[in-house]
Design a protein around this motif. Sequence first.
Motif, PDB file in Angstrom:
ATOM      1  N   LEU A 125       0.897  -1.280  -0.067  1.00 55.19           N
ATOM      2  CA  LEU A 125      -0.150  -0.132   0.080  1.00 55.19           C
ATOM      3  C   LEU A 125       0.845   1.318  -0.079  1.00 55.19           C
ATOM      4  O   LEU A 125       0.606   2.041  -0.843  1.00 55.19           O
ATOM      5  N   PHE A 126       1.877   1.254   0.803  1.00 53.23           N
ATOM      6  CA  PHE A 126       2.722   2.346   0.767  1.00 53.23           C
ATOM      7  C   PHE A 126       3.638   2.505  -0.455  1.00 53.23           C
ATOM      8  O   PHE A 126       3.365   3.630  -0.809  1.00 53.23           O
ATOM      9  N   ARG A 127       3.975   1.586  -0.920  1.00 51.58           N
ATOM     10  CA  ARG A 127       4.880   1.744  -2.374  1.00 51.58           C
ATOM     11  C   ARG A 127       3.943   2.014  -3.300  1.00 51.58           C
ATOM     12  O   ARG A 127       4.259   3.011  -4.347  1.00 51.58           O
ATOM     13  N   TRP A 128       2.680   1.404  -3.418  1.00 52.13           N
ATOM     14  CA  TRP A 128       1.649   1.894  -4.393  1.00 52.13           C
ATOM     15  C   TRP A 128       1.088   3.382  -4.444  1.00 52.13           C
ATOM     16  O   TRP A 128       1.091   4.136  -5.268  1.00 52.13           O
ATOM     17  N   THR A 129       1.159   3.691  -3.009  1.00 48.61           N
ATOM     18  CA  THR A 129       0.523   5.212  -2.746  1.00 48.61           C
ATOM     19  C   THR A 129       1.630   6.032  -3.343  1.00 48.61           C
ATOM     20  O   THR A 129       1.316   7.310  -3.955  1.00 48.61           O
ATOM     21  N   ARG A 130       2.969   5.898  -2.966  1.00 42.33           N
ATOM     22  CA  ARG A 130       4.149   6.631  -3.371  1.00 42.33           C
ATOM     23  C   ARG A 130       4.443   6.727  -4.899  1.00 42.33           C
ATOM     24  O   ARG A 130       4.421   7.717  -5.424  1.00 42.33           O
ATOM     25  N   GLN A 131       4.092   5.551  -5.608  1.00 39.61           N
ATOM     26  CA  GLN A 131       4.298   5.487  -7.001  1.00 39.61           C
ATOM     27  C   GLN A 131       3.224   6.413  -7.804  1.00 39.61           C
ATOM     28  O   GLN A 131       3.388   7.216  -8.364  1.00 39.61           O
ATOM     29  N   GLU A 143      -3.835   2.861  -9.445  1.00 42.94           N
ATOM     30  CA  GLU A 143      -5.139   3.191  -8.701  1.00 42.94           C
ATOM     31  C   GLU A 143      -5.869   1.735  -8.597  1.00 42.94           C
ATOM     32  O   GLU A 143      -6.503   1.522  -7.629  1.00 42.94           O
ATOM     33  N   ARG A 144      -5.873   1.047  -9.621  1.00 43.01           N
ATOM     34  CA  ARG A 144      -6.382  -0.461  -9.795  1.00 43.01           C
ATOM     35  C   ARG A 144      -5.662  -1.304  -8.444  1.00 43.01           C
ATOM     36  O   ARG A 144      -6.228  -2.011  -7.639  1.00 43.01           O
ATOM     37  N   ASN A 145      -4.438  -1.048  -8.616  1.00 44.56           N
ATOM     38  CA  ASN A 145      -3.389  -1.765  -7.606  1.00 44.56           C
ATOM     39  C   ASN A 145      -3.737  -1.599  -6.209  1.00 44.56           C
ATOM     40  O   ASN A 145      -3.969  -2.370  -5.340  1.00 44.56           O
ATOM     41  N   LEU A 146      -3.744  -0.245  -6.122  1.00 41.52           N
ATOM     42  CA  LEU A 146      -4.250   0.231  -4.852  1.00 41.52           C
ATOM     43  C   LEU A 146      -5.542  -0.161  -4.387  1.00 41.52           C
ATOM     44  O   LEU A 146      -5.805  -0.663  -3.169  1.00 41.52           O
ATOM     45  N   ALA A 147      -6.690  -0.237  -4.953  1.00 41.66           N
ATOM     46  CA  ALA A 147      -8.075  -0.811  -4.648  1.00 41.66           C
ATOM     47  C   ALA A 147      -7.815  -2.239  -4.221  1.00 41.66           C
ATOM     48  O   ALA A 147      -8.352  -2.717  -3.308  1.00 41.66           O
ATOM     49  N   VAL A 148      -7.047  -3.159  -5.186  1.00 46.78           N
ATOM     50  CA  VAL A 148      -6.906  -4.351  -4.556  1.00 46.78           C
ATOM     51  C   VAL A 148      -6.156  -4.685  -3.287  1.00 46.78           C
ATOM     52  O   VAL A 148      -6.706  -5.531  -2.662  1.00 46.78           O
TER      53      VAL A 148
END
Length: 110
Positions: free
Chosen positions: A23-29, A58-63
């Motif tokens: 979650l942290f990595r995807w949010t930063r990306q 955004e999709r990855n964050l939702a998953v």
Amino acid sequence: MSVDTHLSTVQLDTIREELEGQLFRWTRQLADLETAVNDDAVEVSAKSGLLADIVSAERNLAVVRQALRDVTELTYGRCDGCGLAIPFERLKARPLARFCMLCQRRHESR
């Protein structure tokens, strides 16, 4: 939905930790991509690729967020295909796995 899990508290904590890292990595990306797409120095032709990457992030964050909710609700780790427990070893290797190995093979062969 019934609340039951085949995973121990330690196993759930391990999975939660991994998911929070994702979650942290995807949010930063996502933040980096949004900054780049709004940068006037970025070529217009490159912006469409950045926008596609934003949609993917955004999709990855939702998953990942859904998986974290499932961990909290103790519904995490059930196969979307057959409803049986996904083994911890598979979940540890692929925390976002939605299928047991048998159903995954079926899903991929479609």
